[in-house]
Write an enzyme that holds these catalytic residues in place. Structure first.
Site, PDB file in Angstrom:
ATOM      1  N   GLY A 156      76.448  20.228 -49.849  1.00 17.09           N
ATOM      2  CA  GLY A 156      76.206  21.147 -48.744  1.00 17.09           C
ATOM      3  C   GLY A 156      74.760  21.086 -48.310  1.00 17.09           C
ATOM      4  N   LYS A 164      78.599  42.725 -50.632  1.00 15.47           N
ATOM      5  CA  LYS A 164      77.360  43.029 -49.897  1.00 15.47           C
ATOM      6  C   LYS A 164      77.397  42.432 -48.490  1.00 15.47           C
ATOM      7  CE  LYS A 164      75.255  38.818 -50.100  1.00 15.47           C
ATOM      8  NZ  LYS A 164      74.490  38.069 -49.074  1.00 15.47           N
ATOM      9  N   LYS A 173      79.580  33.080 -51.704  1.00 17.67           N
ATOM     10  CA  LYS A 173      79.757  34.521 -51.882  1.00 17.67           C
ATOM     11  C   LYS A 173      80.931  34.981 -51.013  1.00 17.67           C
ATOM     12  CE  LYS A 173      74.906  35.297 -53.029  1.00 17.67           C
ATOM     13  NZ  LYS A 173      73.628  35.961 -52.686  1.00 17.67           N
ATOM     14  N   ARG A 227      77.264  16.134 -44.715  1.00 15.16           N
ATOM     15  CA  ARG A 227      78.416  15.606 -43.980  1.00 15.16           C
ATOM     16  C   ARG A 227      78.005  14.571 -42.949  1.00 15.16           C
ATOM     17  NH1 ARG A 227      81.649  20.253 -41.272  1.00 15.16           N
ATOM     18  NH2 ARG A 227      79.523  20.982 -40.861  1.00 15.16           N
ATOM     19  N   ARG A 228      76.823  14.772 -42.331  1.00 16.07           N
ATOM     20  CA  ARG A 228      76.397  13.885 -41.248  1.00 16.07           C
ATOM     21  C   ARG A 228      75.280  12.961 -41.706  1.00 16.07           C
ATOM     22  NH1 ARG A 228      74.051  16.370 -37.104  1.00 16.07           N
ATOM     23  NH2 ARG A 228      73.692  18.363 -38.166  1.00 16.07           N
ATOM     24  N   SER A 267      69.334  37.909 -42.349  1.00 16.34           N
ATOM     25  CA  SER A 267      70.691  38.018 -42.862  1.00 16.34           C
ATOM     26  C   SER A 267      71.715  37.706 -41.776  1.00 16.34           C
ATOM     27  CB  SER A 267      70.933  39.433 -43.401  1.00 16.34           C
ATOM     28  OG  SER A 267      72.303  39.678 -43.607  1.00 16.34           O
ATOM     29  N   ARG A 268      72.569  36.736 -42.042  1.00 14.25           N
ATOM     30  CA  ARG A 268      73.603  36.363 -41.066  1.00 14.25           C
ATOM     31  C   ARG A 268      74.585  37.496 -40.825  1.00 14.25           C
ATOM     32  NH1 ARG A 268      75.284  30.277 -43.154  1.00 14.25           N
ATOM     33  NH2 ARG A 268      73.222  29.306 -42.899  1.00 14.25           N
ATOM     34  N   ASN A 269      74.966  38.179 -41.898  1.00 14.20           N
ATOM     35  CA  ASN A 269      75.960  39.244 -41.756  1.00 14.20           C
ATOM     36  C   ASN A 269      75.393  40.444 -41.012  1.00 14.20           C
ATOM     37  OD1 ASN A 269      78.537  38.438 -43.383  1.00 14.20           O
ATOM     38  ND2 ASN A 269      76.799  37.755 -44.610  1.00 14.20           N
TER      39      ASN A 269
END
EC number: 1.1.1.94
Length: 330
Positions: free
Chosen positions: A7, A190, A105, A31-32, A253-255
């Site tokens: 990853g 979380k 997660k 992947r690339r 934070s993405r979320n």
């Protein structure tokens, strides 16, 4: 030590940087080819971590077999809901006694399994070979070498210590634990609470509301964890409260960011298009809700986040429903 990181996103790349800075030889599986070439030749990954330089110990390839060949540690950093499908293709390539590190997660949709359980089941890896790393680990801050701490959880104490030593740097301090279950639940729930925090921020609610969300979100996490057999003290530590505070309060934070888009009235599709990143809590809220119901655990914040994300509920209505629930002792 020879290490593979599967990853090449922000967290996988930051984790590889920590390992390289701690003295391991690291191969990232990307992947690339363009990403792999950039890591190999320019010692950076501008698409995921702009401006960050990687140690010359860190290289990359698109070939999984090349990445894991001779690896003592294999760290996996892919979206949690894709793990099972990917492992079906990867598992046969893993060295027979390699320690597998889960950086994901989430709770798998349908099966309600934790990521370590998916690894054991799909890759045919013994549970004592799986290590979970979890804590307040925002990738850009780690890559910038801002001090942080994390938890390395494994039922095999020797493997936990092996990973602990492989990660220890002046800016990254790992602690060991044997509570794999608690660490994984803390990391999964979380994300859902951070979505709620982002919604509250966008609505314009204040610090009292946000503090209440964090505190009651932690209470929900602890209730579920105890029902499943986790150590309640885990949720007061780095993999519980620490990770929750970082994911809720940080604009990295993405979320939280995804929740802010929902709080502004955007649809799930509009929020996804705007963020262009995986917000694990969007899918995990479904599986965590189902897991809680299966074990008779009340998780009202998770329930309301699911309604906003997947049933089109208004975040303001969700707040009202939370505040007018039946009164109970804390």
């Amino acid at each position: 030590m020879r290490v593979a990181v599967i990853g090449s996103g922000a967290w996988g790349t930051a984790f590889a940087k920590v390992l390289g800075d701690a003295g391991s030889d690291v191969t990232i599986r990307a992947r690339r080819e363009a990403v792999a070439a950039e890591i190999r030749d320019q010692h950076g990954n501008e698409g995921s971590l702009p401006g960050v330089r990687l140690s010359k110990r860190v290289t990359a390839t698109t070939e999984l077999a090349e990445a894991v060949d001779g690896a003592e540690l294999i760290a996996i950093a892919v979206p949690s809901q894709t793990l099972r499908g990917n492992l079906a293709d990867w598992a046969g390539s893993f060295p027979p006694d390699a320690t597998v590190i889960s950086l994901m997660k989430g709770i798998e949709l349908g099966t309600l399994k934790r990521m370590s359980e998916v690894i054991v089941e799909t890759a045919g890896v013994a549970a004592e070979r799986v290590v979970v790393v979890s804590g307040p680990n925002l990738a850009p801050e780690i890559a910038a070498e801002q001090p942080t701490a994390t938890v390395v959880a494994c039922t095999d104490e020797d493997r936990a210590r092996q990973v602990q030593h492989a990660l220890a740097t002046p800016y990254f301090r790992p602690y060991t634990s044997d509570d794999v279950l608690g660490c994984e639940l803390g990391g999964a729930v979380k994300n859902v609470i951070a979505l709620a925090y982002g919604m509250a921020s966008a609505i314009g609610l204040g610090d009292n509301t946000k503090a209440s969300l964090i505190t009651r979100g932690l209470a929900e996490t602890s209730r579920l964890g105890v029902a499943l057999g986790a150590d309640p003290l885990t949720f007061a530590g780095l993999a519980g409260l620490g990770d929750l505070v970082a994911s809720c309060s940080s604009r990295l934070s993405r979320n939280r960011t995804f929740g802010e888009h929902l709080g502004r009235g955007e649809s799930l599709e509009q929020a996804q298009a705007a963020t262009r990143q995986t917000a694990e809590g969007v899918k995990s809220c479904l599986s965590i809700r189902d897991l809680a119901r299966l074990h008779g655990v009340e998780m009202p914040i998770v329930e309301q986040v699911e309604k906003v994300c997947h049933e089109g509920a208004d975040p303001r209505v969700a707040v009202k429903l939370l505040m007018t629930r039946e009164m109970k002792p804390e």
